[in-house]
Design a protein around this motif. Structure first.
Motif, PDB file in Angstrom:
ATOM      1  N   TYR A   1       0.843  -1.190   0.000  1.00  0.00           N
ATOM      2  CA  TYR A   1       0.000   0.000   0.000  1.00  0.00           C
ATOM      3  C   TYR A   1       0.884   1.247   0.000  1.00  0.00           C
ATOM      4  O   TYR A   1       1.983   1.255   0.548  1.00  0.00           O
TER       5      TYR A   1
ATOM      6  N   GLY B   1      -6.087   7.537   3.458  1.00  0.00           N
ATOM      7  CA  GLY B   1      -6.105   6.121   3.758  1.00  0.00           C
ATOM      8  C   GLY B   1      -5.129   5.370   2.871  1.00  0.00           C
ATOM      9  O   GLY B   1      -4.688   5.884   1.844  1.00  0.00           O
ATOM     10  N   PRO B   2      -4.754   4.166   3.272  1.00  0.00           N
ATOM     11  CA  PRO B   2      -3.849   3.370   2.438  1.00  0.00           C
ATOM     12  C   PRO B   2      -4.472   3.084   1.078  1.00  0.00           C
ATOM     13  O   PRO B   2      -5.654   2.764   0.982  1.00  0.00           O
TER      14      PRO B   2
ATOM     15  N   VAL C   1      -2.514 -10.748  -8.091  1.00  0.00           N
ATOM     16  CA  VAL C   1      -3.972 -10.780  -8.113  1.00  0.00           C
ATOM     17  C   VAL C   1      -4.534  -9.464  -8.631  1.00  0.00           C
ATOM     18  O   VAL C   1      -5.487  -9.439  -9.402  1.00  0.00           O
ATOM     19  N   ASP C   2      -3.931  -8.357  -8.177  1.00  0.00           N
ATOM     20  CA  ASP C   2      -4.430  -7.030  -8.558  1.00  0.00           C
ATOM     21  C   ASP C   2      -3.276  -6.049  -8.557  1.00  0.00           C
ATOM     22  O   ASP C   2      -2.614  -5.889  -7.529  1.00  0.00           O
TER      23      ASP C   2
ATOM     24  N   SER D   1      -3.900  -3.025 -10.467  1.00  0.00           N
ATOM     25  CA  SER D   1      -4.568  -2.011 -11.285  1.00  0.00           C
ATOM     26  C   SER D   1      -4.195  -0.586 -10.900  1.00  0.00           C
ATOM     27  O   SER D   1      -4.312   0.324 -11.705  1.00  0.00           O
TER      28      SER D   1
ATOM     29  N   LEU E   1       3.403   0.734   2.983  1.00  0.00           N
ATOM     30  CA  LEU E   1       3.017  -0.298   3.941  1.00  0.00           C
ATOM     31  C   LEU E   1       2.915  -1.650   3.243  1.00  0.00           C
ATOM     32  O   LEU E   1       2.361  -1.756   2.155  1.00  0.00           O
TER      33      LEU E   1
ATOM     34  N   ARG F   1      -5.389 -15.322   3.698  1.00  0.00           N
ATOM     35  CA  ARG F   1      -6.553 -15.508   2.827  1.00  0.00           C
ATOM     36  C   ARG F   1      -6.427 -16.811   2.078  1.00  0.00           C
ATOM     37  O   ARG F   1      -5.504 -17.012   1.314  1.00  0.00           O
TER      38      ARG F   1
ATOM     39  N   SER G   1     -12.184 -17.198  -1.137  1.00  0.00           N
ATOM     40  CA  SER G   1     -12.553 -16.011  -1.903  1.00  0.00           C
ATOM     41  C   SER G   1     -12.851 -14.809  -1.015  1.00  0.00           C
ATOM     42  O   SER G   1     -13.004 -13.709  -1.497  1.00  0.00           O
ATOM     43  N   SER G   2     -12.908 -14.996   0.283  1.00  0.00           N
ATOM     44  CA  SER G   2     -13.227 -13.869   1.155  1.00  0.00           C
ATOM     45  C   SER G   2     -11.945 -13.295   1.751  1.00  0.00           C
ATOM     46  O   SER G   2     -10.926 -13.969   1.813  1.00  0.00           O
ATOM     47  N   TYR G   3     -12.019 -12.056   2.181  1.00  0.00           N
ATOM     48  CA  TYR G   3     -10.861 -11.406   2.754  1.00  0.00           C
ATOM     49  C   TYR G   3     -10.728 -11.766   4.230  1.00  0.00           C
ATOM     50  O   TYR G   3     -11.703 -11.838   4.954  1.00  0.00           O
ATOM     51  N   ASN G   4      -9.497 -11.975   4.653  1.00  0.00           N
ATOM     52  CA  ASN G   4      -9.209 -12.167   6.062  1.00  0.00           C
ATOM     53  C   ASN G   4      -8.550 -10.920   6.613  1.00  0.00           C
ATOM     54  O   ASN G   4      -8.208  -9.998   5.884  1.00  0.00           O
ATOM     55  N   GLU G   5      -8.335 -10.940   7.919  1.00  0.00           N
ATOM     56  CA  GLU G   5      -7.650  -9.854   8.599  1.00  0.00           C
ATOM     57  C   GLU G   5      -6.279  -9.635   7.970  1.00  0.00           C
ATOM     58  O   GLU G   5      -5.548 -10.597   7.701  1.00  0.00           O
ATOM     59  N   GLN G   6      -5.938  -8.378   7.736  1.00  0.00           N
ATOM     60  CA  GLN G   6      -4.612  -8.035   7.235  1.00  0.00           C
ATOM     61  C   GLN G   6      -3.739  -7.582   8.387  1.00  0.00           C
ATOM     62  O   GLN G   6      -4.168  -6.810   9.233  1.00  0.00           O
TER      63      GLN G   6
ATOM     64  N   PHE H   1      -0.380  -5.545   9.195  1.00  0.00           N
ATOM     65  CA  PHE H   1       0.485  -4.556   8.564  1.00  0.00           C
ATOM     66  C   PHE H   1       1.865  -4.525   9.209  1.00  0.00           C
ATOM     67  O   PHE H   1       2.002  -4.727  10.424  1.00  0.00           O
TER      68      PHE H   1
ATOM     69  N   PHE I   1     -10.145   3.763  10.200  1.00  0.00           N
ATOM     70  CA  PHE I   1     -10.401   3.553   8.775  1.00  0.00           C
ATOM     71  C   PHE I   1     -11.409   2.439   8.576  1.00  0.00           C
ATOM     72  O   PHE I   1     -11.316   1.396   9.229  1.00  0.00           O
TER      73      PHE I   1
ATOM     74  N   GLY J   1     -11.222   3.839   3.155  1.00  0.00           N
ATOM     75  CA  GLY J   1     -11.685   5.203   3.246  1.00  0.00           C
ATOM     76  C   GLY J   1     -10.554   6.107   3.693  1.00  0.00           C
ATOM     77  O   GLY J   1      -9.455   5.628   4.018  1.00  0.00           O
TER      78      GLY J   1
END
Lengths: 116, 109
Positions: free
Chosen positions: A35, A42-43, A55-56, A58, A91, A97, A100-105, A107, B88, B100
């Motif tokens: 990030y 925000g990040p 994965v991404d 973009s 960051l 993960r 297909s769902s997001y888990n806690e990140q 940092f 956030f 956000g």
């Protein structure tokens, strides 16, 4: 359990120079994120890896930014050449993960980059 | 593209007062996460909401996900000085996560 490690913690460079950041995620975490966090914002996701695949990416400015995660563990993010607007905290985060769902990140402490 | 709007940008409260931050999306979210970032620190995960209308509590913190899954809120009861930081929300749209801009909370003792 060791957390996400990043280095360096601080870097000051002049515009048009190159810089690289390193991240070692939590052991066993398949997903790694880079990030950019500009002061007061925000990040912003630059790139997301799942193991050693992208994965991404973009929002990664590919003319100057590149990232790799060759063995599916640690990762490097490079900026070449740097611009003044690249001054930010970079960051790294990781998550376990597995579906297909997001888990806690989780940092890392970040690298504060100042471009003069 | 997908965007999550957070309000207010900044709130300064007296210790003991309540605090609420709101997160809004123009499109339906899959899930939403909340993070806290202390001054000079990195974001730390607080919670993830998945179901429409979901309410979760963590001690003095109450998190809510809207029925339409387009908005969320974080409410802190009786703020303490340890609550200072930036809160956030991070909206998840399919396989994309968007943060956000955050709400900065300052607590005056």
């Amino acid at each position: 359990e060791a957390g996400v490690a990043q280095s360096p913690r601080y870097k000051i460079i002049e515009k048009r120079q190159s810089v690289a950041f390193w991240c070692n995620p939590i052991s066993g975490h398949a997903t790694l994120y880079w990030y950019q966090q500009i002061l007061g914002q925000g990040p912003k996701l630059l790139i997301q890896f799942q193991n050693n695949g992208v994965v991404d990416d973009s929002q990664l400015p590919k003319d100057r930014f590149s990232a790799e995660r060759l063995k599916g563990v640690d990762s490097t993010l490079k900026i070449q050449p740097a611009k003044l607007e690249d001054s930010a905290v970079y960051l790294c985060a990781s998550s376990s993960r597995g579906d297909s769902s997001y888990n806690e990140q989780f940092f890392g402490p970040g690298t504060r980059l100042t471009v003069l | 593209g997908q965007q999550v709007m957070q309000i207010p940008q900044y709130q300064h409260v007296q210790e003991g007062e309540d605090f609420t931050t709101y997160c809004n999306s123009s499109t339906t979210l899959s899930n939403i996460q909340w993070y806290k970032q202390r001054p000079g620190g990195h974001p730390v995960f607080l919670i993830q909401l998945v179901k429409s209308g979901e309410v979760k509590k963590q001690k003095r913190l109450t998190f809510q996900f809207g029925e339409a899954k387009k908005n969320s809120s974080l409410h802190i009861t009786a703020t303490q000085t340890t609550d200072v930081g930036t809160y956030f929300c991070a909206g998840i749209y399919g396989n994309k996560l968007v943060f956000g801009a955050g709400t900065i909370l300052r607590v005056k003792s």
